[in-house]
Design an enzyme around this catalytic site. Structure first.
Site, short mmCIF file in Angstrom:
data_model
loop_
_atom_site.label_atom_id
_atom_site.label_comp_id
_atom_site.label_asym_id
_atom_site.label_seq_id
_atom_site.Cartn_x
_atom_site.Cartn_y
_atom_site.Cartn_z
N GLN A 54 0.83 -1.20 0.00
CA GLN A 54 0.00 0.00 0.00
C GLN A 54 0.87 1.26 0.00
OE1 GLN A 54 -2.21 2.52 -0.33
NE2 GLN A 54 -3.80 1.32 0.68
N GLN A 78 -18.87 1.40 -3.10
CA GLN A 78 -17.87 0.82 -4.00
C GLN A 78 -17.13 -0.29 -3.29
OE1 GLN A 78 -14.98 3.53 -5.54
NE2 GLN A 78 -13.94 1.98 -6.77
N GLU A 96 -8.32 0.48 1.15
CA GLU A 96 -7.96 0.34 2.57
C GLU A 96 -8.75 1.29 3.46
OE1 GLU A 96 -4.07 0.16 5.53
OE2 GLU A 96 -3.84 -0.12 3.37
N ARG A 97 -9.09 2.49 2.95
CA ARG A 97 -9.89 3.42 3.77
C ARG A 97 -11.26 2.82 4.06
NH1 ARG A 97 -11.65 7.72 1.87
NH2 ARG A 97 -11.70 8.99 3.75
N ASN A 130 -4.45 3.20 -6.61
CA ASN A 130 -4.40 4.26 -5.60
C ASN A 130 -4.12 5.62 -6.22
OD1 ASN A 130 -4.56 3.57 -2.50
ND2 ASN A 130 -3.73 1.77 -3.52
N ARG A 133 -7.47 6.63 -7.84
CA ARG A 133 -8.72 6.76 -7.08
C ARG A 133 -8.57 7.45 -5.73
NH1 ARG A 133 -11.20 0.64 -7.91
NH2 ARG A 133 -11.01 0.58 -10.17
#
Length: 303
Positions: A54, A78, A96-97, A130, A133
Site C-alpha cells: 500500500q 464501491q 484500505e480506507r 491508488n 482513485r
C-alpha cells in the site's frame, strides 16, 4: 431495491462457495473460478489482511470517522478489491480506507472484488489504482511513481498509459523527490503546496531550498511570490559590486561579505554604493506591485 437484494444474495452465495475447502480456487483455470473472479463477493473482514504494498501511509482519523459514519448510514457503495492468497485468506489491493472504516464500526463482512495476482501484479495494481482513485498527497504520488519505475520497471511512457496522466505530469511529480526531506514532509503535512515545491526544486542547493522554505512559512508566500523569489535568487548568483566613480577603488570587505546575504534575503541584486568617508546607500529594486508587497512582507516578518 429488488435488484440490490438479489445482488447481495448472490454475493453471499459466492461467499459460501469460497468457504468450501473441496472447491478452493487458486487460479483462473479452477472449477467455479469464473463465478468468483471479478465478481462482488461478501467476505469476512477477518479473512482480509492489509496490503504491504500500500503506497498510502497517512490515514486521517477524522476522515476515517466521517467515512465510517457514511458507511453506517448508506452502506459500502464501491466494493474493495482483494487478491486471493490461500484458502479463505485474502489481501487488500485497493480500498484500505473503506476496509479500515468498516472495521471501525464493527462490520463483520465487506463486499469485495476478488482477483488472483502475484506479488508484482498486486504491487502494480495497488499503486496504479491508488494513484487513480485515492486522494494521495503529492509526495505519496511521487513515491508511487518511483516504485513503479524501481520495482515494476515501468518507463514514464508506460506509466502514462497505465494511470492516464501525461508524461510531463509524471515527470513533475518525480522531480519533487529531489527536494530536501524536510520540505517533502512539509508538503505531506500541508504546510506548502505542490506549486511551492515545483518552484523550490529549481534550486539545486538544499541549504538554499530550506532557506526559501522557511521564508514561505514565515511570510505566508503564495506560489507566485515563491516563483518570483526563486527566479530572482537564480538571477543573483553572480552578484558583484562594480566600482563606481563615487565609490572607493576597492569595495570594503564587510560589504563584499554581506551583499550576497542581502541579495538572497530580498531575492534581488542589491545595489550598494560607498563614498570615500565610509558612508553608503543600499538600493532594493522591485519589478511589480506584487514584488513590492513580497519585499514588504519580508521586512514586516523581520520585525
Amino acid at each position: 431495491m429488488a435488484k440490490a437484494t438479489k445482488k447481495q444474495a448472490l454475493g453471499r452465495g459466492l461467499s459460501a462457495l469460497l468457504q468450501d475447502p473441496d472447491n478452493d480456487i487458486q487460479s483462473v483455470q479452477d472449477k467455479n473460478a469464473d463465478k468468483v473472479i471479478g465478481n462482488i463477493v461478501e467476505l469476512e473482514i477477518d479473512s482480509i489482511e492489509v496490503n504491504p504494498f500500500q503506497p498510502r501511509t497517512n490515514f486521517s482519523e477524522e476522515s476515517l470517522r466521517e467515512l465510517a459514519s457514511s458507511i453506517k448510514e448508506l452502506g459500502i457503495i464501491q466494493p474493495i478489491t482483494v487478491r486471493k492468497l490461500e484458502f479463505n485468506t485474502y489481501q487488500l489491493v485497493s480500498g484500505e480506507r473503506r476496509y479500515r472504516a468498516s472495521k471501525l464500526i464493527g462490520l463483520k463482512t465487506i463486499p469485495a472484488y476478488i482477483r488472483i495476482a502475484n506479488d508484482q501484479e498486486s504491487l502494480e495494481m495497488a499503486l496504479v489504482e491508488n494513484i487513480q482513485r485515492q486522494d494521495l498527497d503529492p509526495i505519496e504520488i511521487a513515491l508511487s511513481y518511483q516504485r513503479l519505475i524501481d520495482e515494476i520497471q515501468l518507463t514514464q511512457e508506460q506509466m502514462s498509459e497505465r494511470v492516464g496522466k501525461k508524461r510531463s505530469t509524471i515527470a513533475n511529480y518525480l522531480r519533487l523527490l529531489k527536494l530536501d526531506p524536510i520540505i517533502q514532509t512539509g508538503m505531506r503535512d500541508g504546510f506548502i503546496s505542490m506549486g511551492h515545491g515545483r518552484a523550490i526544486i529549481n534550486i539545486e542547493d538544499t541549504t538554499i531550498q530550506l532557506d526559501i522554505y522557511k521564508k514561505i512559512l514565515a511570510n505566508k508566500l503564495s506560489v507566485r511570490e515563491t516563483e518570483s523569489l526563486v527566479r530572482n535568487y537564480n538571477d543573483t548568483q553572480e552578484v558583484e559590486v562594480s566600482p563606481k566613480k563615487e565609490t572607493v577603488d576597492e569595495t570594503p570587505k564587510f560589504i563584499k561579505k554581506g551583499i550576497t546575504t542581502f541579495s538572497e534575503y530580498f531575492g534581488h541584486k542589491i545595489d550598494v554604493k560607498v563614498s570615500k568617508n565610509g558612508k553608503g546607500k543600499i538600493t532594493i529594486p522591485f519589478h511589480s506591485e506584487e514584488d513590492f508587497n513580497r519585499i514588504k512582507k519580508l521586512v514586516e516578518g523581520a520585525k
